[in-house]
Motif scaffolding. Structure first.
Motif, PDB file in Angstrom:
ATOM      1  N   ALA A  68       0.739  -1.205   0.283  1.00  0.00           N
ATOM      2  CA  ALA A  68       0.024  -0.422   0.251  1.00  0.00           C
ATOM      3  C   ALA A  68       0.955   1.291  -0.179  1.00  0.00           C
ATOM      4  O   ALA A  68       0.545   2.351  -0.951  1.00  0.00           O
ATOM      5  CB  ALA A  68      -1.120   0.489   1.217  1.00  0.00           C
ATOM      6  N   PHE A  69       1.905   0.734   0.502  1.00  0.00           N
ATOM      7  CA  PHE A  69       3.120   2.116   0.697  1.00  0.00           C
ATOM      8  C   PHE A  69       4.050   2.225  -0.812  1.00  0.00           C
ATOM      9  O   PHE A  69       4.054   3.536  -0.922  1.00  0.00           O
ATOM     10  CB  PHE A  69       3.743   2.124   1.968  1.00  0.00           C
ATOM     11  CG  PHE A  69       4.578   3.170   2.479  1.00  0.00           C
ATOM     12  CD1 PHE A  69       3.287   4.175   3.402  1.00  0.00           C
ATOM     13  CD2 PHE A  69       5.810   4.067   2.942  1.00  0.00           C
ATOM     14  CE1 PHE A  69       3.886   5.573   4.200  1.00  0.00           C
ATOM     15  CE2 PHE A  69       5.669   4.746   3.106  1.00  0.00           C
ATOM     16  CZ  PHE A  69       4.979   5.435   3.876  1.00  0.00           C
ATOM     17  N   ALA A  76       3.035   2.141  -4.027  1.00  0.00           N
ATOM     18  CA  ALA A  76       2.030   2.087  -4.958  1.00  0.00           C
ATOM     19  C   ALA A  76       2.741   4.307  -5.398  1.00  0.00           C
ATOM     20  O   ALA A  76       2.961   4.310  -5.376  1.00  0.00           O
ATOM     21  CB  ALA A  76       0.881   1.684  -5.335  1.00  0.00           C
ATOM     22  N   PRO A  77       2.010   4.269  -4.068  1.00  0.00           N
ATOM     23  CA  PRO A  77       2.286   6.448  -4.207  1.00  0.00           C
ATOM     24  C   PRO A  77       3.612   6.633  -3.888  1.00  0.00           C
ATOM     25  O   PRO A  77       3.647   7.308  -4.863  1.00  0.00           O
ATOM     26  CB  PRO A  77       1.060   5.826  -2.776  1.00  0.00           C
ATOM     27  CG  PRO A  77       1.332   5.217  -2.067  1.00  0.00           C
ATOM     28  CD  PRO A  77       1.418   3.849  -2.591  1.00  0.00           C
ATOM     29  N   MET A  78       4.359   5.611  -3.437  1.00  0.00           N
ATOM     30  CA  MET A  78       5.946   6.313  -3.649  1.00  0.00           C
ATOM     31  C   MET A  78       6.461   6.021  -4.797  1.00  0.00           C
ATOM     32  O   MET A  78       6.994   7.076  -5.232  1.00  0.00           O
ATOM     33  CB  MET A  78       6.997   5.360  -2.173  1.00  0.00           C
ATOM     34  CG  MET A  78       8.112   5.983  -1.911  1.00  0.00           C
ATOM     35  SD  MET A  78       8.817   4.600  -1.142  1.00  0.00           S
ATOM     36  CE  MET A  78       8.440   5.253   0.728  1.00  0.00           C
ATOM     37  N   MET A  84       4.462   6.580  -7.293  1.00  0.00           N
ATOM     38  CA  MET A  84       3.906   8.037  -8.212  1.00  0.00           C
ATOM     39  C   MET A  84       4.847   8.945  -7.845  1.00  0.00           C
ATOM     40  O   MET A  84       5.018   9.539  -8.471  1.00  0.00           O
ATOM     41  CB  MET A  84       2.743   7.754  -7.870  1.00  0.00           C
ATOM     42  CG  MET A  84       1.828   8.520  -8.529  1.00  0.00           C
ATOM     43  SD  MET A  84       0.118   8.618  -7.586  1.00  0.00           S
ATOM     44  CE  MET A  84      -0.616   7.298  -7.305  1.00  0.00           C
ATOM     45  N   VAL A  85       5.230   9.528  -6.800  1.00  0.00           N
ATOM     46  CA  VAL A  85       6.655  10.577  -6.083  1.00  0.00           C
ATOM     47  C   VAL A  85       7.578  10.252  -6.986  1.00  0.00           C
ATOM     48  O   VAL A  85       8.236  11.102  -7.767  1.00  0.00           O
ATOM     49  CB  VAL A  85       6.143  10.641  -4.798  1.00  0.00           C
ATOM     50  CG1 VAL A  85       7.546  11.796  -4.380  1.00  0.00           C
ATOM     51  CG2 VAL A  85       5.042  10.890  -4.114  1.00  0.00           C
ATOM     52  N   SER A 122       7.583  11.089 -10.309  1.00  0.00           N
ATOM     53  CA  SER A 122       6.812  12.243 -11.127  1.00  0.00           C
ATOM     54  C   SER A 122       8.558  13.032 -10.780  1.00  0.00           C
ATOM     55  O   SER A 122       9.042  13.739 -11.591  1.00  0.00           O
ATOM     56  CB  SER A 122       5.858  12.830 -10.131  1.00  0.00           C
ATOM     57  OG  SER A 122       4.857  12.306 -10.442  1.00  0.00           O
ATOM     58  N   LEU A 182      10.708  12.179 -13.574  1.00  0.00           N
ATOM     59  CA  LEU A 182      10.433  12.383 -14.770  1.00  0.00           C
ATOM     60  C   LEU A 182      10.683  14.082 -14.593  1.00  0.00           C
ATOM     61  O   LEU A 182      11.520  14.630 -15.688  1.00  0.00           O
ATOM     62  CB  LEU A 182       9.014  12.036 -14.949  1.00  0.00           C
ATOM     63  CG  LEU A 182       8.439  11.957 -16.654  1.00  0.00           C
ATOM     64  CD1 LEU A 182       8.711  11.099 -17.615  1.00  0.00           C
ATOM     65  CD2 LEU A 182       6.896  12.103 -16.759  1.00  0.00           C
ATOM     66  N   PHE A 183      10.228  15.194 -13.494  1.00  0.00           N
ATOM     67  CA  PHE A 183      11.379  15.946 -13.754  1.00  0.00           C
ATOM     68  C   PHE A 183      12.219  16.319 -13.762  1.00  0.00           C
ATOM     69  O   PHE A 183      12.663  17.158 -14.657  1.00  0.00           O
ATOM     70  CB  PHE A 183      10.735  16.519 -12.570  1.00  0.00           C
ATOM     71  CG  PHE A 183      10.075  18.540 -12.180  1.00  0.00           C
ATOM     72  CD1 PHE A 183       9.961  19.018 -12.278  1.00  0.00           C
ATOM     73  CD2 PHE A 183      11.836  18.326 -11.627  1.00  0.00           C
ATOM     74  CE1 PHE A 183       9.824  20.363 -12.412  1.00  0.00           C
ATOM     75  CE2 PHE A 183      11.626  19.982 -11.122  1.00  0.00           C
ATOM     76  CZ  PHE A 183      11.012  21.004 -11.708  1.00  0.00           C
ATOM     77  N   TRP A 219      14.779  14.629 -15.022  1.00  0.00           N
ATOM     78  CA  TRP A 219      15.185  14.062 -16.229  1.00  0.00           C
ATOM     79  C   TRP A 219      14.793  14.871 -17.456  1.00  0.00           C
ATOM     80  O   TRP A 219      15.773  15.427 -18.609  1.00  0.00           O
ATOM     81  CB  TRP A 219      14.825  12.745 -16.617  1.00  0.00           C
ATOM     82  CG  TRP A 219      15.062  11.747 -17.864  1.00  0.00           C
ATOM     83  CD1 TRP A 219      16.267  11.588 -17.864  1.00  0.00           C
ATOM     84  CD2 TRP A 219      14.646  11.516 -19.220  1.00  0.00           C
ATOM     85  NE1 TRP A 219      16.688  11.117 -19.358  1.00  0.00           N
ATOM     86  CE2 TRP A 219      15.338  10.853 -19.754  1.00  0.00           C
ATOM     87  CE3 TRP A 219      13.395  12.169 -19.698  1.00  0.00           C
ATOM     88  CZ2 TRP A 219      15.401  10.705 -21.469  1.00  0.00           C
ATOM     89  CZ3 TRP A 219      12.773  12.090 -20.824  1.00  0.00           C
ATOM     90  CH2 TRP A 219      13.662  10.974 -21.230  1.00  0.00           C
ATOM     91  N   VAL A 220      13.492  15.071 -17.890  1.00  0.00           N
ATOM     92  CA  VAL A 220      13.165  16.058 -18.682  1.00  0.00           C
ATOM     93  C   VAL A 220      14.056  17.741 -18.365  1.00  0.00           C
ATOM     94  O   VAL A 220      13.950  18.645 -19.415  1.00  0.00           O
ATOM     95  CB  VAL A 220      12.373  16.395 -18.948  1.00  0.00           C
ATOM     96  CG1 VAL A 220      11.400  17.646 -19.341  1.00  0.00           C
ATOM     97  CG2 VAL A 220      11.361  14.772 -19.410  1.00  0.00           C
ATOM     98  N   GLY A 221      13.752  18.440 -16.820  1.00  0.00           N
ATOM     99  CA  GLY A 221      14.322  19.753 -17.181  1.00  0.00           C
ATOM    100  C   GLY A 221      16.321  19.495 -17.492  1.00  0.00           C
ATOM    101  O   GLY A 221      16.757  20.673 -17.579  1.00  0.00           O
ATOM    102  N   ARG A 222      16.661  18.629 -17.454  1.00  0.00           N
ATOM    103  CA  ARG A 222      18.244  17.700 -17.576  1.00  0.00           C
ATOM    104  C   ARG A 222      18.651  17.686 -18.793  1.00  0.00           C
ATOM    105  O   ARG A 222      19.600  18.637 -19.307  1.00  0.00           O
ATOM    106  CB  ARG A 222      18.523  17.069 -16.978  1.00  0.00           C
ATOM    107  CG  ARG A 222      19.293  16.852 -15.542  1.00  0.00           C
ATOM    108  CD  ARG A 222      20.219  17.255 -15.185  1.00  0.00           C
ATOM    109  NE  ARG A 222      20.223  17.140 -13.559  1.00  0.00           N
ATOM    110  CZ  ARG A 222      20.457  16.374 -12.577  1.00  0.00           C
ATOM    111  NH1 ARG A 222      19.742  15.132 -12.954  1.00  0.00           N
ATOM    112  NH2 ARG A 222      20.768  17.088 -10.777  1.00  0.00           N
ATOM    113  N   ARG A 223      17.468  17.409 -20.157  1.00  0.00           N
ATOM    114  CA  ARG A 223      17.288  17.571 -20.501  1.00  0.00           C
ATOM    115  C   ARG A 223      18.122  19.323 -22.287  1.00  0.00           C
ATOM    116  O   ARG A 223      17.474  19.823 -21.822  1.00  0.00           O
ATOM    117  CB  ARG A 223      17.444  16.780 -22.104  1.00  0.00           C
ATOM    118  CG  ARG A 223      17.720  15.072 -21.816  1.00  0.00           C
ATOM    119  CD  ARG A 223      16.060  14.126 -22.116  1.00  0.00           C
ATOM    120  NE  ARG A 223      16.330  14.448 -23.367  1.00  0.00           N
ATOM    121  CZ  ARG A 223      16.443  13.282 -24.477  1.00  0.00           C
ATOM    122  NH1 ARG A 223      17.128  12.094 -24.001  1.00  0.00           N
ATOM    123  NH2 ARG A 223      15.651  13.427 -26.154  1.00  0.00           N
TER     124      ARG A 223
END
Lengths: 274, 445
Positions: free
Chosen positions: B424-425, B427-429, B431-432, B435, B438-439, B441-445
């Motif tokens: 239960a813990f 799955a949301p982890m 998610m964080v 996020s 991805l933030f 990785w995209v920010g660095r490219r």
């Protein structure tokens, strides 16, 4: 496909660089965490009901905030940036790819921003109520993202359809008010003017005219049970021919709200003289 | 061969011992040999039914002997007054509803039926014109594979008065306790779950129902056509479904409902044509709708109850009601109350209104529930507050309490706690993590 991915990545980079994503992630994450923490602290309800009650508040947050932010971001991506837009238009890119690529990029940006908020809130909920409803929670986040998709597409459509770009934001704001508030009020008023059996059918069909309604009803059914709607829940499930079909119908409806406006938008953009 | 043992100084009463290896290996034979007032001690083993008690006997099971019925009729039929059946396992009755096929069918009075386990039966214990019996500590489990309509009831009381039903556990029957024309009954400390109705009640007056638990049923307790029922300190918990109620009243008069916990039901209290009844010190919490009230319910009083964390408080069907939400200047505790208490007497100075405009509309137009917690519903409620010109029946508590006075603490629902789960813990982890990843990785490219 490659073009769309490149455009999506470019779009994400724009929104990460201009801090939209960061600001939204902070605001949304803070609110979601506060709801999860205080909702549970004051509720004192363990087990599934604790989960259902807390996530219902998160659903409400999503229903107000995500349409607004999505509309703004969708509109901005075609009406906001002057130079970047022109730069893109002179590239050898099919205009339909432009719409789909931007939509995908925006969608991912919102997923990043809300993902951390929903994730942190989910961790708090999990710590309190245990494994009650992990799958339901994940499905709920999926609902929120579909809602974002629908309103991003609407935002893009508004931006492309408006002759004067600054006006697009006004229209977008109006759309938000319309879908979040006026639409339901109109339907509720209308149901009092028509005979009872028609009124019931009218209510259920009217859900498909508003992505916020679709996600709200489907979201409540996911997070809690259709029984939360009482007699209306029985009618709703019967109307769709079963609980499963009700979910399918509502979700497909929401996805269509994401695809149709985007498809209209790319059609408009192709015929437009820029 | 009969073992003779005088007990309790009674010269005539003897004890017969039945055990599989003999010499006396048949309960039926022992009953034939026994005289009125004798005790039959049945040791662990399997014995054939069906049994008929036509003289006052005590059947005393030691080590849970099993009485296996013939699969038709009732496994044990009690016809003589003053019998005792204790400590037995009773299985395999017939399956004909109209024949009252039961684990134990009682057609006599002043019997004691205690500590038995009754399984695989149509009815559990059937009291058929049987008075002043004690039914205590039995575990009754029905035929879960049958539809509700095909099952019998756990404890069925028909045309019988003065029975005491205490500390029984009943599940997977049609109705847990079914009472028809059963006056002066005491029903205490029973647990009834996975049933259609936990308690089903018809034409039975002057009964006391205390400290029972009715949970996970379609309806916790349905009390119909009865008068002067006292319900105290019961728990009506998690009765959920489209037409589920914790506590349902239909055509009843002069009832007292005091100190109960009514929690986590689709509808907490449902009342149609309930008259002159008092609800006091109950905790009504986490129900989808706390009270469902028909106009036909009249002159009822709610006082000193706590209403906490219900999704909706009240639905009124029909025009207004004569229900009063306070008694002699003492109202109820409402967690949604926002008023103040300037004079410090514990009573809020501003009346509490139980419903907003949207909720009032919802009573007679249930379809509007689809707009639950929508902005439109909020807007209607707000509009009414800002421009209080919209007429219609109103339900008020003129003296809302500032502190709860229910018999239960407001967090009494901490009954079930689901254990912490790593998944239960995770799955949301994830998610964080996704996020943020991805933030970056995209920010660095």
């Amino acid at each position: 496909m490659g073009t769309i991915a490149t455009l999506a990545l470019f779009e994400m980079k724009v929104h990460i660089r201009n801090r939209w994503v960061l600001v939204f992630a902070f605001v949304f994450g803070f609110t979601a965490v506060a709801i999860a923490a205080f909702g549970l602290a004051t509720a004192g309800v363990a087990g599934f009901q604790g989960f259902a009650r807390t996530t219902a508040s998160l659903l409400n947050l999503a229903l107000y905030v995500i349409p607004l932010v999505s509309l703004m971001m969708g509109t901005m991506s075609f009406a906001g940036e002057k130079n970047a837009g022109e730069l893109l238009f002179v590239q050898p890119i099919a205009r339909e790819s432009l719409v789909w690529g931007k939509l995908l990029g925006l969608m991912l940006s919102i997923a990043i921003a809300t993902g951390s908020g929903f994730g942190l809130a989910g961790m708090i909920i999990a710590a309190r109520v245990g494994s009650a409803g992990v799958t339901r929670y994940l499905l709920f986040v999926g609902h929120a993202l579909l809602l974002a998709l629908a309103f991003l597409a609407l935002g893009i459509l508004v931006a492309i359809a408006s002759a004067r770009k600054p006006r697009a934001f006004g229209y977008a704001l109006f759309l938000w008010f319309f879908f979040v508030l006026f639409y339901d009020l109109l339907v509720i008023g209308l149901t009092f003017l028509v005979p009872e059996p028609i009124a019931n059918r009218l209510v259920f069909l009217s859900l498909f005219g508003n992505p916020v309604d679709l996600v709200r009803v489907s979201g409540f059914m996911t997070l809690d049970n259709p029984t939360i709607f009482g007699a209306a829940g029985v009618m709703l499930v019967k109307f769709f021919g079963g609980e499963g079909w009700a979910h399918v119908a509502l979700i497909v409806g929401t996805i269509l709200w994401g695809i149709l406006p985007a498809w209209l938008a790319q059609g408009l953009l192709r015929r437009q003289d820029i | 061969m009969v073992l003779l043992m005088g007990i309790g100084g009674s010269a005539e009463a003897k004890t017969l011992v039945v055990r599989p290896q003999g010499p006396l290996a048949s309960v039926r034979e022992a009953i034939r040999q026994a005289d009125a007032g004798d005790t039959i001690r049945i040791e662990a083993g399997v014995y054939g039914g069906n049994l008929r008690l036509e003289k006052p006997l005590t059947l005393e099971g030691v080590g849970k002997p099993l009485i296996l019925g013939e699969g038709s009729g009732s496994v044990i039929t009690v016809l003589a007054d003053g019998c005792t059946i204790r400590g037995m396992v009773i299985e395999r009755s017939g399956r004909v509803l109209v024949e009252e096929d039961s684990g134990i069918l009682v057609k006599s009075s002043r019997n004691r039926i205690e500590e038995n386990e009754i399984r695989d039966v149509l009815y559990g214990i059937y009291l058929y014109a049987a008075h002043d019996n004690l039914i205590r500590g039995n575990r009754i489990r029905g035929l879960a594979e049958l539809e509700f309509g095909e099952r019998g009831n756990g404890i069925h009381i028909w045309n019988s008065s003065g029975n005491r039903i205490i500390a029984n556990t009943i599940s997977h029957m049609r109705d847990g306790l079914y009472l028809q024309n059963a006056s002066r009954s005491v029903i205490r400390e029973n647990h009834a779950f996975h049933l259609r109705y936990g308690l089903h009640y018809m034409f039975s007056d002057d009964n006391v129902i205390e400290e029972n638990r009715f949970f996970d049923n379609m309806v916790g307790a349905a009390i119909m056509y009865s008068r002067r029922i006292r319900l105290r300190r019961n728990i009506f918990f998690r009765n959920r479904g489209f037409s589920s109620y914790g506590l349902l009243f239909q055509d009843c008069d002069d009832c007292v409902i005091e100190g109960n916990l009514i929690a986590d039901n689709a509808v907490g209290i449902f009342m149609e044509a309930l008259r002159r009844s008092v609800f006091r010190r109950n905790l009504i919490t986490t129900n989808d709708v706390a009270v469902y009230l028909f106009s036909s319910a009249s002159e009822n009083v709610f006082t000193e109850n706590s209403f906490v964390r219900n999704v909706s408080l009240l639905r009124v069907i029909g025009r207004g009601t004569t229900t009063r939400w306070s008694w002699q200047g003492v109202g109820n505790y409402w967690d949604a109350y926002e008023g103040f208490d300037a004079d410090g007497d514990g009573i809020g100075d501003v009346p509490f209104r139980l419903q907003d405009l949207f909720e009032r509309l919802e009573g007679n137009h249930p379809r509007l529930r689809v707009y639950l917690s929508s902005a439109a519903a909020e807007a209607l409620a707000f509009a009414e507050k800002a421009f209080p010109i919209i007429p219609g029946p109103q339900e008020w508590d003129p003296a809302p309490l500032r502190k709860p006075r229910a018999l239960w603490p407001s967090d009494a629902l901490e009954i079930e706690r689901i254990p912490f789960s790593r998944w239960a813990f995770l799955a949301p982890m994830a998610m964080v993590g996704l996020s943020v990843g991805l933030f970056l990785w995209v920010g660095r490219r």
